[in-house]
Design an enzyme around this catalytic site. Structure first.
Site, PDB file in Angstrom:
ATOM      1  N   ARG A 261       0.670  -1.347  -0.051  1.00 12.41           N
ATOM      2  CA  ARG A 261      -0.135   0.121  -0.020  1.00 12.41           C
ATOM      3  C   ARG A 261       0.960   1.424  -0.083  1.00 12.41           C
ATOM      4  NH1 ARG A 261      -5.519   0.822  -0.647  1.00 12.41           N
ATOM      5  NH2 ARG A 261      -6.281   2.872   0.341  1.00 12.41           N
ATOM      6  N   GLY A 333      -9.392   1.401   6.781  1.00  9.53           N
ATOM      7  CA  GLY A 333     -10.684   0.935   6.203  1.00  9.53           C
ATOM      8  C   GLY A 333     -10.744  -0.517   5.973  1.00  9.53           C
ATOM      9  N   GLU A 356     -10.107 -18.842  31.663  1.00  9.18           N
ATOM     10  CA  GLU A 356      -8.927 -19.347  32.446  1.00  9.18           C
ATOM     11  C   GLU A 356      -8.696 -18.014  33.520  1.00  9.18           C
ATOM     12  OE1 GLU A 356      -8.953 -22.140  32.145  1.00  9.18           O
ATOM     13  OE2 GLU A 356      -8.987 -22.909  30.054  1.00  9.18           O
ATOM     14  N   GLY A 357      -9.500 -17.741  33.976  1.00 10.63           N
ATOM     15  CA  GLY A 357      -9.182 -16.480  34.964  1.00 10.63           C
ATOM     16  C   GLY A 357      -9.027 -14.952  34.445  1.00 10.63           C
TER      17      GLY A 357
END
Ligand SMILES: Cc1cc2nc3c(=O)[nH]c(=O)nc-3n(C[C@H](O)[C@H](O)[C@H](O)COP(=O)(O)OP(=O)(O)OC[C@H]3O[C@@H](n4cnc5c(N)ncnc54)[C@H](O)[C@@H]3O)c2cc1C
Length: 373
Positions: A261, A333, A356-357
């Site tokens: 990009r 986006g 698991e907590g």
């Protein structure tokens, strides 16, 4: 003497990577949308032998140690976290039967763990963080125990065939029994509509007058709290590994995207704002990896690992959510779109600040361990 060789470990990881690429990654997005594993997915996974990788060879397993087991889940989670979490729920349960089961129970059950999924059940509607708040009971009747109760939010609930269940054997006494879905009085209830890890079934089990003999008790009467803590410790190492896999996935998506990009004429890879985000994702991934590997090494060496396991999950879960947020921002986006996996990786990672907590409970455990030093 290690039960396995370095060559066997290398081969296993190669198999795991091949299988993940071929049979797991392609379904990552569709699982999230369908809120289930694809048809036949679990049967195929079972045939790989992965269910028995940490099971000792005397029970027909492959006998790999804690470090390799965690690394396998790390690699699977690169392709899909739900699959890794189903195995995490299975492995932590096997671990408790190995630690606390009688030889008779181990002989009867563990060979079946190569092709049947196991689950560990503590949470009830009255609360998960406070085990004393549960209402499920086991009552002595002659030579047997009669189990009644209702467990919710159980990883693999509805998929697993064998369940360790935390119950009260006296008003202030917690114990753990093992029940089988084939036993009269066992049924499945509601499946949770959770926002993340949507491939993994997480659901309710109902126990209505299930009769078991004394061999189905893990440890001694009153050991429920210790066994529950032990299950959490084992699970947290594996969750650190799963979270590392999620972050590796987040890193790959964001670096691949940044390489393609451009912002105007400038590639994203040349922007300092991208460097900052990518570096932070990489550092969060690497610190979590070191934490889970450290906890797994301590476990393998027979040393205490509770605090280190809590750190791996407490640090890793927030790290993976934050890394996902940075990855989403790089894709902008597209990151915000369901067409890309970043948004579901954030939802997947978020589960591990609760399961698991909770992170709050883990921070208390870490702080208490530090106060005793
Ligand atoms: C994806 C997923 C999978 C799960 N799988 C399983 C499973 O396999 N087996 C199972 O038994 N359960 C499972 N659970 C349930 C999970 O263990 C509980 O959700 C968790 O223990 C918290 O319990 P609770 O939701 O009842 O929240 P509560 O216990 O009601 O907590 C509410 C809030 O209070 C805070 N809090 C409560 N007590 C304390 C304390 N003493 N100190 C500090 N803060 C505190 C919590 O951190 C939380 O923010 C799963 C949950 C999820 C999301």
């Amino acid at each position: 003497m290690p039960a396995t060789t370095a060559a066997a470990e290398k081969l296993l990881l190669q198999m795991v990577d091949d299988y993940t690429q071929r049979e797991i990654s392609p379904y990552d997005m569709s699982m999230d949308a369908a809120q289930d594993f694809p048809k036949g997915f679990v049967d195929k996974l079972t045939k790989t032998g992965f269910l028995g990788i940490m099971l000792p060879q005397e029970f027909g397993g492959a006998g790999f140690g804690p470090e390799v087991t965690a690394t396998v889940l790390n690699h699977i989670a690169r392709g899909n976290a739900s699959t890794a979490v189903t195995l995490e729920g299975h492995f932590k349960t096997i671990d408790q039967i190995l630690k606390y089961g009688t030889p008779a129970l181990q002989q009867a059950l563990l060979p079946t763990a190569n092709d049947r999924i196991f689950a560990f059940s503590m949470t009830e509607a009255s609360g998960g963080s406070n085990p004393m708040g549960i209402s499920s009971t086991a009552t002595r009747e002659g030579d047997h125990w009669v189990i009644n109760g209702d467990k919710i939010m159980i990883t693999n609930g509805g998929l697993a065939q064998v369940y360790c269940v935390l119950v009260k054997t006296a008003p202030t006494e917690l114990s753990v029994f093992v029940v089988d879905q084939d036993m009269p009085g066992f049924s499945f209830g509601k499946r949770e509509d959770f926002i993340g890890l949507r491939g993994t079934p997480v659901g309710e089990i109902v126990m209505d007058h299930i009769v078991v003999d004394n061999d189905h008790l893990l440890g001694k009467l009153g050991d429920g709290g210790v066994i529950g803590d032990s299950a959490h410790d084992d699970a947290r190492i594996l969750m650190g590994a799963v979270l590392t896999g999620i972050m590796e996935h987040e890193l790959k998506i964001s670096t691949d995207y940044a390489k393609e990009r451009k912002a105007g004429n400038t590639p994203l890879t040349e922007l300092q704002v991208t460097h900052r985000k990518v570096a932070d994702i990489a550092m969060r991934k690497e610190t979590t990896k070191l934490l889970y590997q450290r906890a797994a090494q301590l476990k393998a060496a027979g040393q205490p690992y509770s605090e280190e396991a809590a750190m791996a999950k407490a640090h890793g879960s927030r790290a993976a959510v934050s890394a996902g947020d940075d990855a989403l921002q790089i894709l902008a986006g597209y990151g915000y779109s369901r067409e890309y996996p970043v948004e579901h990786l954030i939802r997947d990672a978020r589960a591990m600040e609760i399961a698991e907590g909770t992170v709050e409970k883990m921070r208390s455990a870490i702080a208490k361990a530090e106060f005793t030093k």
